[in-house]
Design a protein around this motif. Sequence first.
Motif, short mmCIF file in Angstrom:
data_model
loop_
_atom_site.label_atom_id
_atom_site.label_comp_id
_atom_site.label_asym_id
_atom_site.label_seq_id
_atom_site.Cartn_x
_atom_site.Cartn_y
_atom_site.Cartn_z
N GLN A 143 -16.02 -43.16 -4.49
CA GLN A 143 -17.33 -43.12 -5.13
C GLN A 143 -17.10 -42.81 -6.61
OE1 GLN A 143 -19.93 -40.15 -3.51
NE2 GLN A 143 -21.56 -40.59 -4.94
N HIS A 145 -17.95 -43.41 -10.87
CA HIS A 145 -19.07 -43.62 -11.80
C HIS A 145 -18.56 -43.57 -13.24
CE1 HIS A 145 -21.86 -42.97 -8.50
NE2 HIS A 145 -21.13 -41.90 -8.17
N LYS A 149 -24.55 -43.55 -18.50
CA LYS A 149 -24.94 -44.82 -17.90
C LYS A 149 -25.39 -45.81 -18.97
CE LYS A 149 -24.42 -43.83 -13.53
NZ LYS A 149 -23.46 -44.48 -12.71
#
Length: 195
Positions: A143, A145, A149
Motif C-alpha cells: 500500500q 502513496h 497528492k
Amino acid sequence: MASKFQNRLIGTIVLVAIGVIFLPDLFDGKKEHYQEQFASIPLQPEIADQEEYAVIPEPEFEDVVLPQEPVSAVIGDEGFKLTSDSKMAAVVKSAEPLAVKPQPVELPKANNINSGWVVQLGVFRNFENAHRLVADLRKAGFQAHVFPKQPKLGDLARVVVGPDVSKDKLSDQAVQLEKLTGLKGQLVRFNPLNP
C-alpha cells in the motif's frame, strides 16, 4: 462613312455588352429568394367554463398555550418530564423506560500518539520517478502513496508505504522493501491531518 472594320468593332462591342448584361441572368436559372419565416405565437386558447378547479382548503389552526418561562426537559427512570421555573408543567409516561447511556467522546490526541505508522522510502524532486516507484510497489502488493497528492511548484515528493497501526508489521515490511527497491526505509508516525 464608316469602314467595315469600325462596323465590325461596334458590332462586337454591342454583342459583348449584351452577353455581359443578359447571359448571367439566363444561366442562373430560377432565382430563389430566401425570406425568413417567422412562427407566430398562437393566441391564448379559450378556457371552457366547464372545467373544474381544485380548491385548496384553508389551513386549520389550533390554539396552543405556551408557558411564560423557559422549559427544560429531563429524562429519568420515571419517564420524560417537562419542567419550567415554576416547577413541573407536565409528566409524560412512556411505555418503556428510556435507558440512555452517555457515550464517551474521544478527542484527538496531541501529537497523534495513537496514530498509525508509515515507512518513508524516500523524498524525490521528480514526481514522475516517485509515481513510477509507487506503481512498482503497488504491483508487488504494498500500500504505497505519494505525498503531497497535488504538488505545488517547488514541492518534494515523499513515497511512503502504509499507514498501519502495527509498528512491528511495518518494520518487517521495511526489510522486504529494502530487498525490493534497494532503499532503506525509515519508520515514521503517520499524521492523518497532514500526511
